[in-house]
Write a protein that holds these residues in place. Sequence first.
Motif, PDB file in Angstrom:
ATOM      1  N   ILE A  27       0.836  -1.200   0.000  1.00 50.76           N
ATOM      2  CA  ILE A  27       0.000   0.000   0.000  1.00 50.76           C
ATOM      3  C   ILE A  27       0.873   1.253   0.000  1.00 50.76           C
ATOM      4  O   ILE A  27       0.604   2.213  -0.734  1.00 50.76           O
ATOM      5  CB  ILE A  27      -0.975  -0.019   1.194  1.00 50.76           C
ATOM      6  CG1 ILE A  27      -2.017  -1.114   0.977  1.00 50.76           C
ATOM      7  CG2 ILE A  27      -1.649   1.338   1.388  1.00 50.76           C
ATOM      8  CD1 ILE A  27      -2.886  -1.394   2.185  1.00 50.76           C
ATOM      9  N   VAL A  28       1.940   1.253   0.792  1.00 54.03           N
ATOM     10  CA  VAL A  28       2.856   2.401   0.824  1.00 54.03           C
ATOM     11  C   VAL A  28       3.472   2.627  -0.556  1.00 54.03           C
ATOM     12  O   VAL A  28       3.563   3.760  -1.038  1.00 54.03           O
ATOM     13  CB  VAL A  28       3.953   2.199   1.893  1.00 54.03           C
ATOM     14  CG1 VAL A  28       5.069   3.209   1.735  1.00 54.03           C
ATOM     15  CG2 VAL A  28       3.344   2.285   3.281  1.00 54.03           C
ATOM     16  N   GLU A  29       3.887   1.546  -1.224  1.00 54.77           N
ATOM     17  CA  GLU A  29       4.484   1.684  -2.548  1.00 54.77           C
ATOM     18  C   GLU A  29       3.457   2.153  -3.576  1.00 54.77           C
ATOM     19  O   GLU A  29       3.773   2.943  -4.467  1.00 54.77           O
ATOM     20  CB  GLU A  29       5.106   0.364  -3.001  1.00 54.77           C
ATOM     21  CG  GLU A  29       6.359  -0.014  -2.247  1.00 54.77           C
ATOM     22  CD  GLU A  29       7.481   0.994  -2.389  1.00 54.77           C
ATOM     23  OE1 GLU A  29       7.681   1.509  -3.512  1.00 54.77           O
ATOM     24  OE2 GLU A  29       8.150   1.255  -1.391  1.00 54.77           O
ATOM     25  N   LEU A  30       2.222   1.679  -3.479  1.00 58.21           N
ATOM     26  CA  LEU A  30       1.188   2.099  -4.430  1.00 58.21           C
ATOM     27  C   LEU A  30       0.853   3.579  -4.284  1.00 58.21           C
ATOM     28  O   LEU A  30       0.444   4.222  -5.253  1.00 58.21           O
ATOM     29  CB  LEU A  30      -0.066   1.250  -4.262  1.00 58.21           C
ATOM     30  CG  LEU A  30       0.017  -0.153  -4.849  1.00 58.21           C
ATOM     31  CD1 LEU A  30      -1.244  -0.944  -4.514  1.00 58.21           C
ATOM     32  CD2 LEU A  30       0.231  -0.104  -6.339  1.00 58.21           C
ATOM     33  N   LYS A  31       1.038   4.133  -3.097  1.00 54.86           N
ATOM     34  CA  LYS A  31       0.793   5.562  -2.908  1.00 54.86           C
ATOM     35  C   LYS A  31       1.840   6.408  -3.620  1.00 54.86           C
ATOM     36  O   LYS A  31       1.618   7.589  -3.888  1.00 54.86           O
ATOM     37  CB  LYS A  31       0.773   5.908  -1.415  1.00 54.86           C
ATOM     38  CG  LYS A  31      -0.473   5.400  -0.725  1.00 54.86           C
ATOM     39  CD  LYS A  31      -0.483   5.756   0.745  1.00 54.86           C
ATOM     40  CE  LYS A  31      -1.741   5.216   1.410  1.00 54.86           C
ATOM     41  NZ  LYS A  31      -1.754   5.494   2.852  1.00 54.86           N
ATOM     42  N   LYS A  32       2.996   5.814  -3.957  1.00 58.63           N
ATOM     43  CA  LYS A  32       4.061   6.524  -4.657  1.00 58.63           C
ATOM     44  C   LYS A  32       3.855   6.549  -6.171  1.00 58.63           C
ATOM     45  O   LYS A  32       4.543   7.273  -6.875  1.00 58.63           O
ATOM     46  CB  LYS A  32       5.410   5.876  -4.362  1.00 58.63           C
ATOM     47  CG  LYS A  32       5.828   5.945  -2.911  1.00 58.63           C
ATOM     48  CD  LYS A  32       7.141   5.220  -2.730  1.00 58.63           C
ATOM     49  CE  LYS A  32       7.553   5.138  -1.290  1.00 58.63           C
ATOM     50  NZ  LYS A  32       8.816   4.395  -1.121  1.00 58.63           N
ATOM     51  N   VAL A  33       2.926   5.748  -6.673  1.00 57.79           N
ATOM     52  CA  VAL A  33       2.717   5.622  -8.113  1.00 57.79           C
ATOM     53  C   VAL A  33       2.173   6.932  -8.667  1.00 57.79           C
ATOM     54  O   VAL A  33       1.263   7.537  -8.109  1.00 57.79           O
ATOM     55  CB  VAL A  33       1.743   4.463  -8.428  1.00 57.79           C
ATOM     56  CG1 VAL A  33       1.402   4.441  -9.911  1.00 57.79           C
ATOM     57  CG2 VAL A  33       2.333   3.147  -7.992  1.00 57.79           C
ATOM     58  N   VAL A  34       2.745   7.368  -9.794  1.00 53.19           N
ATOM     59  CA  VAL A  34       2.271   8.566 -10.485  1.00 53.19           C
ATOM     60  C   VAL A  34       1.581   8.091 -11.756  1.00 53.19           C
ATOM     61  O   VAL A  34       2.212   7.503 -12.633  1.00 53.19           O
ATOM     62  CB  VAL A  34       3.437   9.510 -10.833  1.00 53.19           C
ATOM     63  CG1 VAL A  34       2.943  10.716 -11.597  1.00 53.19           C
ATOM     64  CG2 VAL A  34       4.172   9.914  -9.572  1.00 53.19           C
ATOM     65  N   TYR A  35       0.290   8.314 -11.839  1.00 51.01           N
ATOM     66  CA  TYR A  35      -0.481   7.874 -12.995  1.00 51.01           C
ATOM     67  C   TYR A  35      -0.419   8.926 -14.094  1.00 51.01           C
ATOM     68  O   TYR A  35      -0.388  10.124 -13.814  1.00 51.01           O
ATOM     69  CB  TYR A  35      -1.931   7.615 -12.588  1.00 51.01           C
ATOM     70  CG  TYR A  35      -2.060   6.450 -11.644  1.00 51.01           C
ATOM     71  CD1 TYR A  35      -2.049   5.152 -12.123  1.00 51.01           C
ATOM     72  CD2 TYR A  35      -2.152   6.645 -10.272  1.00 51.01           C
ATOM     73  CE1 TYR A  35      -2.149   4.078 -11.265  1.00 51.01           C
ATOM     74  CE2 TYR A  35      -2.241   5.565  -9.406  1.00 51.01           C
ATOM     75  CZ  TYR A  35      -2.244   4.287  -9.905  1.00 51.01           C
ATOM     76  OH  TYR A  35      -2.324   3.228  -9.054  1.00 51.01           O
ATOM     77  N   PRO A  36      -0.400   8.500 -15.367  1.00 49.17           N
ATOM     78  CA  PRO A  36      -0.329   9.470 -16.466  1.00 49.17           C
ATOM     79  C   PRO A  36      -1.641  10.253 -16.600  1.00 49.17           C
ATOM     80  O   PRO A  36      -2.713   9.761 -16.258  1.00 49.17           O
ATOM     81  CB  PRO A  36      -0.089   8.596 -17.697  1.00 49.17           C
ATOM     82  CG  PRO A  36      -0.591   7.252 -17.320  1.00 49.17           C
ATOM     83  CD  PRO A  36      -0.407   7.122 -15.848  1.00 49.17           C
ATOM     84  N   THR A  37      -1.506  11.455 -17.154  1.00 47.59           N
ATOM     85  CA  THR A  37      -2.699  12.253 -17.422  1.00 47.59           C
ATOM     86  C   THR A  37      -3.413  11.665 -18.639  1.00 47.59           C
ATOM     87  O   THR A  37      -2.890  10.784 -19.328  1.00 47.59           O
ATOM     88  CB  THR A  37      -2.325  13.713 -17.717  1.00 47.59           C
ATOM     89  OG1 THR A  37      -1.550  13.753 -18.922  1.00 47.59           O
ATOM     90  CG2 THR A  37      -1.532  14.330 -16.572  1.00 47.59           C
ATOM     91  N   LYS A  38      -4.596  12.193 -18.918  1.00 53.89           N
ATOM     92  CA  LYS A  38      -5.372  11.691 -20.050  1.00 53.89           C
ATOM     93  C   LYS A  38      -4.613  11.918 -21.361  1.00 53.89           C
ATOM     94  O   LYS A  38      -4.572  11.040 -22.230  1.00 53.89           O
ATOM     95  CB  LYS A  38      -6.729  12.392 -20.079  1.00 53.89           C
ATOM     96  CG  LYS A  38      -7.703  11.810 -21.044  1.00 53.89           C
ATOM     97  CD  LYS A  38      -9.058  12.474 -20.912  1.00 53.89           C
ATOM     98  CE  LYS A  38     -10.071  11.836 -21.824  1.00 53.89           C
ATOM     99  NZ  LYS A  38     -11.392  12.434 -21.713  1.00 53.89           N
ATOM    100  N   ASN A  39      -3.989  13.087 -21.505  1.00 57.40           N
ATOM    101  CA  ASN A  39      -3.231  13.387 -22.728  1.00 57.40           C
ATOM    102  C   ASN A  39      -2.007  12.485 -22.869  1.00 57.40           C
ATOM    103  O   ASN A  39      -1.698  11.999 -23.968  1.00 57.40           O
ATOM    104  CB  ASN A  39      -2.805  14.847 -22.747  1.00 57.40           C
ATOM    105  CG  ASN A  39      -3.962  15.782 -23.008  1.00 57.40           C
ATOM    106  OD1 ASN A  39      -4.973  15.378 -23.571  1.00 57.40           O
ATOM    107  ND2 ASN A  39      -3.827  17.023 -22.584  1.00 57.40           N
ATOM    108  N   GLU A  40      -1.291  12.257 -21.770  1.00 56.78           N
ATOM    109  CA  GLU A  40      -0.137  11.366 -21.819  1.00 56.78           C
ATOM    110  C   GLU A  40      -0.566   9.946 -22.170  1.00 56.78           C
ATOM    111  O   GLU A  40       0.081   9.267 -22.982  1.00 56.78           O
ATOM    112  CB  GLU A  40       0.578  11.356 -20.466  1.00 56.78           C
ATOM    113  CG  GLU A  40       1.312  12.632 -20.150  1.00 56.78           C
ATOM    114  CD  GLU A  40       1.854  12.652 -18.736  1.00 56.78           C
ATOM    115  OE1 GLU A  40       2.830  13.401 -18.516  1.00 56.78           O
ATOM    116  OE2 GLU A  40       1.314  11.942 -17.857  1.00 56.78           O
ATOM    117  N   LEU A  41      -1.652   9.501 -21.593  1.00 59.36           N
ATOM    118  CA  LEU A  41      -2.148   8.158 -21.859  1.00 59.36           C
ATOM    119  C   LEU A  41      -2.526   7.997 -23.332  1.00 59.36           C
ATOM    120  O   LEU A  41      -2.205   6.987 -23.969  1.00 59.36           O
ATOM    121  CB  LEU A  41      -3.348   7.856 -20.962  1.00 59.36           C
ATOM    122  CG  LEU A  41      -3.826   6.421 -20.919  1.00 59.36           C
ATOM    123  CD1 LEU A  41      -2.730   5.510 -20.389  1.00 59.36           C
ATOM    124  CD2 LEU A  41      -5.066   6.316 -20.050  1.00 59.36           C
TER     125      LEU A  41
END
Length: 75
Positions: A27-41
């Motif tokens: 859970i701690v590691e998943l909080k570090k994840v940076v998800y791409p924006t809609k444009n990046e995706l």
Amino acid sequence: MSEASPAKDSEKLGFFARILRFIREVIVELKKVVYPTKNELWTYFLVVIVFVAVLMAFIGLVDLFFGWVAGLVFS
């Protein structure tokens, strides 16, 4: 002060305590994840589609060439 090694810590903990610690660390590691924006995706999606299309065309042409060569050799 000497710190206990991770291997010694896991030996001290019980089976279920180790599972709970693992889940907390995940859970701690998943909080570090940076998800791409809609444009990046969208950009990444298009890059992958174009790359796959180029590879399909290349492999198709190579297959046609070797099929032609095999036809000349074996017929």
